[in-house]
Design a protein around this motif. Structure first.
Motif, PDB file in Angstrom:
ATOM      1  N   TYR A 190      65.374  97.840 -22.255  1.00  0.00           N
ATOM      2  CA  TYR A 190      65.100  96.300 -22.097  1.00  0.00           C
ATOM      3  C   TYR A 190      66.065  95.897 -20.852  1.00  0.00           C
ATOM      4  N   GLY A 191      67.389  96.479 -20.647  1.00  0.00           N
ATOM      5  CA  GLY A 191      68.377  96.358 -19.936  1.00  0.00           C
ATOM      6  C   GLY A 191      67.838  96.553 -18.443  1.00  0.00           C
ATOM      7  N   VAL A 192      67.411  97.907 -18.452  1.00  0.00           N
ATOM      8  CA  VAL A 192      66.840  98.182 -17.065  1.00  0.00           C
ATOM      9  C   VAL A 192      65.762  97.480 -16.684  1.00  0.00           C
ATOM     10  N   SER A 193      64.635  97.022 -17.723  1.00  0.00           N
ATOM     11  CA  SER A 193      63.620  96.640 -17.322  1.00  0.00           C
ATOM     12  C   SER A 193      63.757  94.893 -16.689  1.00  0.00           C
ATOM     13  N   ALA A 194      64.888  94.397 -17.350  1.00  0.00           N
ATOM     14  CA  ALA A 194      65.254  92.922 -17.238  1.00  0.00           C
ATOM     15  C   ALA A 194      65.962  93.084 -15.775  1.00  0.00           C
ATOM     16  N   ASN A 195      66.484  94.063 -15.394  1.00  0.00           N
ATOM     17  CA  ASN A 195      67.227  94.072 -13.755  1.00  0.00           C
ATOM     18  C   ASN A 195      66.480  94.676 -13.079  1.00  0.00           C
ATOM     19  N   LEU A 196      65.469  95.353 -13.083  1.00  0.00           N
ATOM     20  CA  LEU A 196      64.756  96.178 -12.327  1.00  0.00           C
ATOM     21  C   LEU A 196      64.114  95.365 -11.112  1.00  0.00           C
ATOM     22  N   ALA A 236      69.498 109.040 -41.179  1.00  0.00           N
ATOM     23  CA  ALA A 236      68.917 107.980 -40.877  1.00  0.00           C
ATOM     24  C   ALA A 236      69.754 107.042 -40.035  1.00  0.00           C
ATOM     25  N   SER A 237      71.018 106.729 -40.366  1.00  0.00           N
ATOM     26  CA  SER A 237      71.894 105.821 -39.734  1.00  0.00           C
ATOM     27  C   SER A 237      71.877 106.285 -38.240  1.00  0.00           C
ATOM     28  N   PHE A 238      72.031 107.745 -37.921  1.00  0.00           N
ATOM     29  CA  PHE A 238      72.145 108.160 -36.555  1.00  0.00           C
ATOM     30  C   PHE A 238      70.872 107.719 -35.840  1.00  0.00           C
ATOM     31  N   GLU A 282      68.013 104.758 -31.611  1.00  0.00           N
ATOM     32  CA  GLU A 282      66.963 103.940 -31.449  1.00  0.00           C
ATOM     33  C   GLU A 282      67.455 102.586 -30.978  1.00  0.00           C
ATOM     34  N   ILE A 283      68.376 101.993 -31.510  1.00  0.00           N
ATOM     35  CA  ILE A 283      68.864 100.868 -30.864  1.00  0.00           C
ATOM     36  C   ILE A 283      69.517 100.802 -29.603  1.00  0.00           C
ATOM     37  N   GLY A 284      70.072 101.727 -29.179  1.00  0.00           N
ATOM     38  CA  GLY A 284      70.764 102.186 -28.178  1.00  0.00           C
ATOM     39  C   GLY A 284      69.658 102.425 -26.908  1.00  0.00           C
ATOM     40  N   GLU A 285      68.642 103.106 -27.403  1.00  0.00           N
ATOM     41  CA  GLU A 285      67.671 103.328 -26.422  1.00  0.00           C
ATOM     42  C   GLU A 285      66.786 102.006 -26.207  1.00  0.00           C
TER      43      GLU A 285
END
Length: 127
Positions: free
Chosen positions: A53-59, A38-40, A45-48
């Motif tokens: 959102y990082g790509v979406s914000a900078n696109l 579950a931790s994995f 999911e947090i990394g994804e």
């Protein structure tokens, strides 16, 4: 026992489908799963989410800046990218659940990712 597909898995006494491993054998619940797994999953999911959102914000900035697209065209591209990113898991889930099975779907998606991401290198092999 067939991999993936509807009805795959080992039957338990009450008729429910038990968890199986990649070979279709019943998974040992005492030695698999739990908080380690579950931790994995939570960490992935947090990394994804950070990546999405990082790509979406900078696109928009990237499309209008270095690529020189107009704001309207960049917004349309961002909407298309968001739509595809949100709908592709449904396609993958359908493939995994109905036809290919989860492991074959993961291998196929990974191969497709490698072929698309390494496209210039692969194309040079044929020239």
């Amino acid at each position: 026992m067939e991999e993936g597909g509807a009805g795959a898995g080992a039957r338990v006494d009450d008729g429910a489908v038990a968890a199986v491993d990649h070979g279709g054998r019943p998974a040992d619940r005492a030695s698999t799963g739990g908080w380690r797994s579950a931790s994995f999953i939570i960490a992935v999911e947090i990394g994804e989410r950070f990546a999405f959102y990082g790509v979406s914000a900078n696109l928009i900035t990237y499309l209008t800046g270095p690529l020189g697209e107009g704001v309207a065209a960049a917004a349309a591209a961002l909407n298309a990218w968001n739509g595809v990113a949100q709908l592709l898991p449904l396609l993958g889930g359908t493939l995994a659940d109905s036809w290919l099975g989860r492991y074959r779907t993961i291998v196929l998606a990974s191969l497709l990712y490698i072929l698309v991401s390494k496209r210039p290198a692969i194309l040079q092999l044929f020239h």
